[in-house]
Scaffold this motif. Sequence first.
Motif, PDB file in Angstrom:
ATOM      1  N   VAL A   1       0.853  -1.196   0.000  1.00  0.00           N
ATOM      2  CA  VAL A   1       0.000   0.000   0.000  1.00  0.00           C
ATOM      3  C   VAL A   1       0.887   1.242   0.000  1.00  0.00           C
ATOM      4  N   LEU A   2       0.717   2.082  -1.018  1.00  0.00           N
ATOM      5  CA  LEU A   2       1.412   3.374  -1.093  1.00  0.00           C
ATOM      6  C   LEU A   2       0.379   4.467  -0.860  1.00  0.00           C
ATOM      7  N   ASP A   3       0.470   5.146   0.271  1.00  0.00           N
ATOM      8  CA  ASP A   3      -0.495   6.184   0.631  1.00  0.00           C
ATOM      9  C   ASP A   3       0.066   7.556   0.266  1.00  0.00           C
ATOM     10  N   MET A   4      -0.520   8.155  -0.783  1.00  0.00           N
ATOM     11  CA  MET A   4      -0.083   9.477  -1.238  1.00  0.00           C
ATOM     12  C   MET A   4      -1.140  10.535  -0.956  1.00  0.00           C
ATOM     13  N   THR A   5      -2.107  10.236  -0.111  1.00  0.00           N
ATOM     14  CA  THR A   5      -3.150  11.201   0.200  1.00  0.00           C
ATOM     15  C   THR A   5      -2.561  12.404   0.924  1.00  0.00           C
ATOM     16  N   GLY A   6      -3.087  13.577   0.611  1.00  0.00           N
ATOM     17  CA  GLY A   6      -2.618  14.807   1.237  1.00  0.00           C
ATOM     18  C   GLY A   6      -1.301  15.304   0.698  1.00  0.00           C
ATOM     19  N   LEU A   7      -0.788  14.639  -0.333  1.00  0.00           N
ATOM     20  CA  LEU A   7       0.543  14.970  -0.831  1.00  0.00           C
ATOM     21  C   LEU A   7       0.517  16.137  -1.803  1.00  0.00           C
ATOM     22  N   GLN A   8      -0.374  16.068  -2.788  1.00  0.00           N
ATOM     23  CA  GLN A   8      -0.433  17.129  -3.787  1.00  0.00           C
ATOM     24  C   GLN A   8      -1.542  18.114  -3.424  1.00  0.00           C
ATOM     25  N   ASP A   9      -1.351  19.352  -3.791  1.00  0.00           N
ATOM     26  CA  ASP A   9      -2.395  20.345  -3.603  1.00  0.00           C
ATOM     27  C   ASP A   9      -2.194  21.448  -4.627  1.00  0.00           C
ATOM     28  N   ASP A  10      -3.101  22.421  -4.575  1.00  0.00           N
ATOM     29  CA  ASP A  10      -3.013  23.552  -5.488  1.00  0.00           C
ATOM     30  C   ASP A  10      -2.782  24.841  -4.713  1.00  0.00           C
ATOM     31  N   ASP A  11      -1.993  24.747  -3.678  1.00  0.00           N
ATOM     32  CA  ASP A  11      -1.651  25.904  -2.860  1.00  0.00           C
ATOM     33  C   ASP A  11      -0.912  26.933  -3.709  1.00  0.00           C
ATOM     34  N   ALA A  12      -1.359  28.176  -3.617  1.00  0.00           N
ATOM     35  CA  ALA A  12      -0.730  29.244  -4.400  1.00  0.00           C
ATOM     36  C   ALA A  12       0.734  29.433  -4.012  1.00  0.00           C
ATOM     37  N   GLU A  13       1.098  29.008  -2.799  1.00  0.00           N
ATOM     38  CA  GLU A  13       2.469  29.161  -2.341  1.00  0.00           C
ATOM     39  C   GLU A  13       3.286  27.878  -2.546  1.00  0.00           C
ATOM     40  N   ARG A  14       2.776  26.975  -3.386  1.00  0.00           N
ATOM     41  CA  ARG A  14       3.457  25.709  -3.571  1.00  0.00           C
ATOM     42  C   ARG A  14       4.837  25.885  -4.172  1.00  0.00           C
ATOM     43  N   GLY A  15       4.964  26.772  -5.162  1.00  0.00           N
ATOM     44  CA  GLY A  15       6.254  27.000  -5.806  1.00  0.00           C
ATOM     45  C   GLY A  15       6.419  26.106  -7.016  1.00  0.00           C
ATOM     46  N   PRO A  16       7.386  26.425  -7.859  1.00  0.00           N
ATOM     47  CA  PRO A  16       7.564  25.692  -9.113  1.00  0.00           C
ATOM     48  C   PRO A  16       8.026  24.254  -8.932  1.00  0.00           C
ATOM     49  N   GLU A  17       8.631  23.915  -7.795  1.00  0.00           N
ATOM     50  CA  GLU A  17       9.141  22.564  -7.602  1.00  0.00           C
ATOM     51  C   GLU A  17       8.090  21.614  -7.047  1.00  0.00           C
ATOM     52  N   GLY A  18       6.959  22.151  -6.583  1.00  0.00           N
ATOM     53  CA  GLY A  18       5.925  21.303  -6.017  1.00  0.00           C
ATOM     54  C   GLY A  18       5.070  20.650  -7.087  1.00  0.00           C
ATOM     55  N   MET A  19       4.341  19.630  -6.696  1.00  0.00           N
ATOM     56  CA  MET A  19       3.473  18.912  -7.619  1.00  0.00           C
ATOM     57  C   MET A  19       2.024  19.261  -7.328  1.00  0.00           C
ATOM     58  N   SER A  20       1.306  19.690  -8.339  1.00  0.00           N
ATOM     59  CA  SER A  20      -0.099  20.037  -8.174  1.00  0.00           C
ATOM     60  C   SER A  20      -0.942  18.772  -8.094  1.00  0.00           C
ATOM     61  N   LEU A  21      -2.146  18.927  -7.616  1.00  0.00           N
ATOM     62  CA  LEU A  21      -3.066  17.802  -7.525  1.00  0.00           C
ATOM     63  C   LEU A  21      -3.382  17.256  -8.920  1.00  0.00           C
ATOM     64  N   TRP A  22      -3.507  18.147  -9.891  1.00  0.00           N
ATOM     65  CA  TRP A  22      -3.803  17.717 -11.268  1.00  0.00           C
ATOM     66  C   TRP A  22      -2.652  16.903 -11.846  1.00  0.00           C
TER      67      TRP A  22
END
Length: 511
Positions: A116-137
Motif C-alpha cells: 500500500v502506497l499512501d499518497m493522500t494529502g501529498l499534492q495540492d493547489d496551494d498558491a504558495e506551492r512553488g515551481p518545484e511542487g506537484m499540483s493535484l492535477w
Amino acid sequence: MRSLLFLCARRLVGHPRTLRHILAHVPAELYPVLFRAACLDGRTPALPPLLAAWPFPLLSFRHLLGHRDWHRDWHLRDKPSKLCVQAVILAVVAQLRRALDEPCGGTSARRCRLRVLDMTGLQDDDAERGPEGMSLWSGTVALAKATLEVSKHHRECLKRGSKRRKGPSSTLAAPQPVTVEVRADLFVNAASFAVLRDALRASTTAAPLRLKCRDFHAEELSVAGTVSLLELLDPASVRRVDLRFNNLGLAGLCAVLPHLARFTRLLSLKLPYSNVDVRRAAAGTDAGLRCLAAQLGKLPALRELNLGSSRLSGKLRQLLSDLQAPLESLELPFCSLLPGDFAFLCQSPHAPALRKLDLSGHDLTENLLGPLGRLLEESSASLRHLDLVECRLTDARLEVLLPALCRCSLLRCLGLFGNPLSTPGLKTLLRKTLVLPDLRLVVYPYPVDCYNHEPPRPLPGSGWVFEDAVDEERLAAVNAELCQILASSGRADAIWTTSLCQLGALDYFAL
C-alpha cells in the motif's frame, strides 16, 4: 533541531551507490528515516533502491513526512518536490514490472514487501506551492499513466505466459502477481478526463497496480463525464466529492447525486458554483429542490456540505431537512440567504454540531446581524472555524456581534477579510477575543484608514479589497501594533494576517 540519526541518514542518501550496496544489511527500522532524508533533501537517486527493498507493507507520505499539531489529522510539514514524487511512482512501476517478469517470485518480488502506497494529502493547489511542487492535477495524471503502464505490461506478461503454458504437459495455473494499492486524492478536468477514466477502468481487483481515491475533485466536466468517473470509484475509499465550476444547475445535480448513494462513507460533499438560483422563476425549480434534498438525505455519513454561490434564498429548510445526521461543516458563501434561512439554522439540529461555518458574502445589516448572533450562540460549544469574508461588517456591526463571538470558546480560525473595519475596530476585536484560548488564526481586512485615499463605494456582493490603494507602510505599522498587543498579552503564538492563503489552507478534516 535534527537528530544525529537523521543527520547520518542525510549523509548516506547523498551517496546512492553506497546506499545500494549496504541496504541489505540495514535494519528495517532505519528505512523510514532514510526515506524522509531523501525526500526532504531532494535526493531522488536514493529513492528507487529504498522502494525496491521497502521492508513494510505500507508506505505513507503523511506518516513519514508529516506531524500532528493542534489539528487532529496528519499534515505534511515539508512537501517533497515534484521530482521526488515522480521518482517514487516510477520506482513502484519498475518494481511491479520486475515482479511480473519473475513469475515464480524472484529476488525483487521477495525483497519488497510494499503493498500500500499512501499518497493522500501529498499534492495540492496551494498558491504558495512553488515551481518545484506537484499540483493535484499533475499528480493525478502521473498516477493514471503509471497505472496504465503497469496494466499494459501485465497484459503482455499474461499473453507470454499463456503461450508458454499451452500444450498437454502444462497444467500449472498462472502465478499471482504482486499487487500494490495506491491511495491518492484525485483532481480531474476535461484535459485529464480520458487518462483518468482509463486508469480507473484498469484498477480492477486483479490489477498489479490499483488506484484508490480518497478525495475526488472534478472541475468543468459534463454530467455524463462526472457520472462515468463516479461509477468507477471504489465507494469504500471515498470520503469527499468536490464538484465545482461544472455548471450543472439543479437538473444536472439531480442527475449526478443519485450516483453518490453507494458512497456510504462519504463525509464531505462540495458543490460550489453549480449555477443554482432559486430566485429565478423557472419550471421545475421546486421539483429539482425536492429531488436534491432527497438525494442529500441518502448520504448517511455526510458531515460537511458546501453549496457556495448557489442562490438559495428562503429554501435552506427544504434542502437540509432530510439529512440523516447533523452537519459539522456548512459552507454557504454568497448564497443570498434571508433572515428565515438564518432562523431555520438557529433552530435546526445542525447549529449545536457545527465545527465550521462559512457565511461569507452576506450583507450583515440589521436584518441578518441579529439572527447571526443567535446562530453563533447556538453553535458556541462546537464552532472552531468561522468565515465572514466580505460581509460589510463595520466597526459598529462587529461590536454588536462580539458578545456572541466571544462565547465560541473553541474558536480557532476567524476570517474577516474584505470588511470595512478600521484600525481601532481591529484592536477592539483583538482585545475582546483574547478570552478565546484556541484562537490561533485571524485573517483581517485592510483597515479603511490604511488606504491612500477613500476607496470607492463597494458594489453589491463585493468587499473592500482594493489592495493597490493600500499604504503599505501604514498597513505594516498596524500589523506590528497588533503583534505587539498579542505578545504583551502572552498570545504571541496567534497569527493575525491579511493573507487569504492562510484561510484557504484550513480544512474541515483538520478541525
